[in-house]
Design an enzyme around this catalytic site. Sequence first.
Site, PDB file in Angstrom:
ATOM      1  N   LYS A 220     100.324 -28.912-135.477  1.00  0.00           N
ATOM      2  CA  LYS A 220      99.935 -30.182-134.858  1.00  0.00           C
ATOM      3  C   LYS A 220      99.509 -29.985-133.398  1.00  0.00           C
ATOM      4  CE  LYS A 220     103.130 -33.606-134.615  1.00  0.00           C
ATOM      5  NZ  LYS A 220     103.283 -34.118-133.241  1.00  0.00           N
TER       6      LYS A 220
ATOM      7  N   ARG B  90     107.902 -44.809-124.968  1.00  0.00           N
ATOM      8  CA  ARG B  90     108.129 -43.437-124.456  1.00  0.00           C
ATOM      9  C   ARG B  90     107.646 -43.294-123.009  1.00  0.00           C
ATOM     10  NH1 ARG B  90     106.499 -39.153-128.842  1.00  0.00           N
ATOM     11  NH2 ARG B  90     107.680 -37.845-127.388  1.00  0.00           N
TER      12      ARG B  90
ATOM     13  N   GLN C 106     103.756 -31.118-122.787  1.00  0.00           N
ATOM     14  CA  GLN C 106     102.796 -32.228-122.702  1.00  0.00           C
ATOM     15  C   GLN C 106     102.465 -32.536-121.242  1.00  0.00           C
ATOM     16  OE1 GLN C 106     104.369 -35.497-124.994  1.00  0.00           O
ATOM     17  NE2 GLN C 106     103.986 -34.460-126.937  1.00  0.00           N
TER      18      GLN C 106
ATOM     19  N   ASP D 241     111.539 -29.413-131.191  1.00  0.00           N
ATOM     20  CA  ASP D 241     111.255 -30.374-132.267  1.00  0.00           C
ATOM     21  C   ASP D 241     112.111 -30.139-133.507  1.00  0.00           C
ATOM     22  OD1 ASP D 241     109.363 -31.655-130.754  1.00  0.00           O
ATOM     23  OD2 ASP D 241     107.712 -30.417-131.478  1.00  0.00           O
TER      24      ASP D 241
HETATM   25  C1  S3P Z   1     104.187 -30.938-127.717  1.00  0.00           C
HETATM   26  C2  S3P Z   1     105.180 -30.753-126.791  1.00  0.00           C
HETATM   27  C3  S3P Z   1     106.571 -31.189-126.991  1.00  0.00           C
HETATM   28  C4  S3P Z   1     106.851 -31.488-128.458  1.00  0.00           C
HETATM   29  C5  S3P Z   1     105.763 -32.293-129.102  1.00  0.00           C
HETATM   30  C6  S3P Z   1     104.431 -31.572-129.026  1.00  0.00           C
HETATM   31  C7  S3P Z   1     102.824 -30.458-127.410  1.00  0.00           C
HETATM   32  O1  S3P Z   1     106.785 -32.373-126.250  1.00  0.00           O
HETATM   33  O2  S3P Z   1     108.078 -32.169-128.569  1.00  0.00           O
HETATM   34  O3  S3P Z   1     106.078 -32.529-130.455  1.00  0.00           O
HETATM   35  O4  S3P Z   1     101.988 -30.371-128.322  1.00  0.00           O
HETATM   36  O5  S3P Z   1     102.572 -30.157-126.236  1.00  0.00           O
HETATM   37  P1  S3P Z   1     107.292 -32.354-124.714  1.00  0.00           P
HETATM   38  O6  S3P Z   1     106.261 -31.677-123.932  1.00  0.00           O
HETATM   39  O7  S3P Z   1     107.434 -33.791-124.356  1.00  0.00           O
HETATM   40  O8  S3P Z   1     108.595 -31.615-124.760  1.00  0.00           O
END
Ligand code: S3P
Length: 455
Positions: free
Chosen positions: A22, A123, A170, A316
């Site tokens: 993903k 969120r 993220q 996750d």
């Molecule tokens: C993700 C980063 C993670 C993860 C999310 C996908 C990404 O979140 O939990 O499912 O693709 O960068 P956080 O950066 O908020 O930890």
Amino acid sequence: MTHYISSKSTALSGHIKIPGDKSISHRAVMFGGIAEGETLIYGLLNSDDVMCTAQAMREMGAKVSNRGDGVWSIHGVGKGGLKSPKKPLDMGNSGTSTRLLLGLLSGYDVTAEFVGDASLSKRPMARVTDPLTQMGATFKSDGKDGLPLTMQGSSSLNEITYKLPVASAQVKSALILAALNAQGTSTITELEPTRDYTESMLQAFGVNVTCEGLDITIEGGQTLEGCAIDVPADPSSAAFPTVAALLCAGSDLTLNNVGLNARRDGLYRTLVDMGADIIFKNERTQGGEKVADLVIKHSPLNGVEVPIERVSSMIDEFPIFAVAASCASGTTTMRGLAELRVKESDRLGVMAKGLKECGVDLEEGDDYLIIHGTGAAPKGGAEIVTQLDHRIAMSFLVLGLVSDEPITIDDASPIMTSFPTFISGMKDIGADFRGEDEPENEPLELSLDTIEHLN
Ligand code: S3P
């Protein structure tokens, strides 16, 4: 809302296809959408979350098309080419789409409104909008930290030197994408190493990004060139059949081509520490990512203490890991879990509540979960409120395969955000999952005629 019931199952065996990663899929669509020329993506995850990103990129001018068999073609808008969307960008349930696009759009003269479902709307977004405001973008919300949010980007964004206050790929990615279109050179420093797909994929698109320890340095004004991206199977999705096979007696399951990036593989390392029989076959590099074929056999598990520095590499996976810990012998300790409270649901609270209702002995703190396993599966029998969280839904469906009484989840539809083929794929390998309106599996009754024939 689709209620689903999961009941005790026999061995899970054979092979289940795990869909594309993903995180990589979102980035491939976004970066392809702003690149010059065509990007071809092989094995894209065709799920609700990724389609939110694809639709957003289309609304801002990119051409995104599905060529079939997992191959997608993106014709990017080229440097500076993104346009303001004519309608609000619907981010559905997807935090990754929202936070990365907030960063990306900050460097363009565009106005955009972001909306999402009930889970996403709650969120936290200030973790990205605060530093992006420092760079020169502006954001308007109705006063709470969440969606809806309207932003105005700027083509004369300032560079930033920023140390992340949270371990978040993220937030890191949002700032890297803003820095890509800012004036001057930006440096973003991570709190802890988190998944690095933004950095590595930008390099594949021809961008000069330097990573040294926890520092990421990028000069603004660079152009992306379309390229080919090969998406491995998602280790976070593979986690559900992996734990299911470890728990169901007699199981022998194969999962091909699973991504094992060193910043994503924490669950697998921890399961092996607990005594899991997982063989990592044909380890190789595909599209710059480490992948392997996993062969998983039913194994008794022992409780462990999860090293705190491993948390972000399995962030996750805690819902399904808590299921494994609930069936292990002895105590499993998980600390440093504060971020779980701001995922698609409050995953720490929702897992602790659901597991307790299933008869698991546990202790929940602000940022920890301690599970006292007995070495046997818990009683089960609960109806779980999944709170629009795909990983909660899949975790409890897995637990229902071994608990004494069936487990019901109130809503299976969020599973479409990340693993649309989960229920059908799991049924194919032997899982007893049933929609509320489907008939129960009758025990096989043989007629007298048949018995005589068999004799
Ligand atoms: C993700 C980063 C993670 C993860 C999310 C996908 C990404 O979140 O939990 O499912 O693709 O960068 P956080 O950066 O908020 O930890």
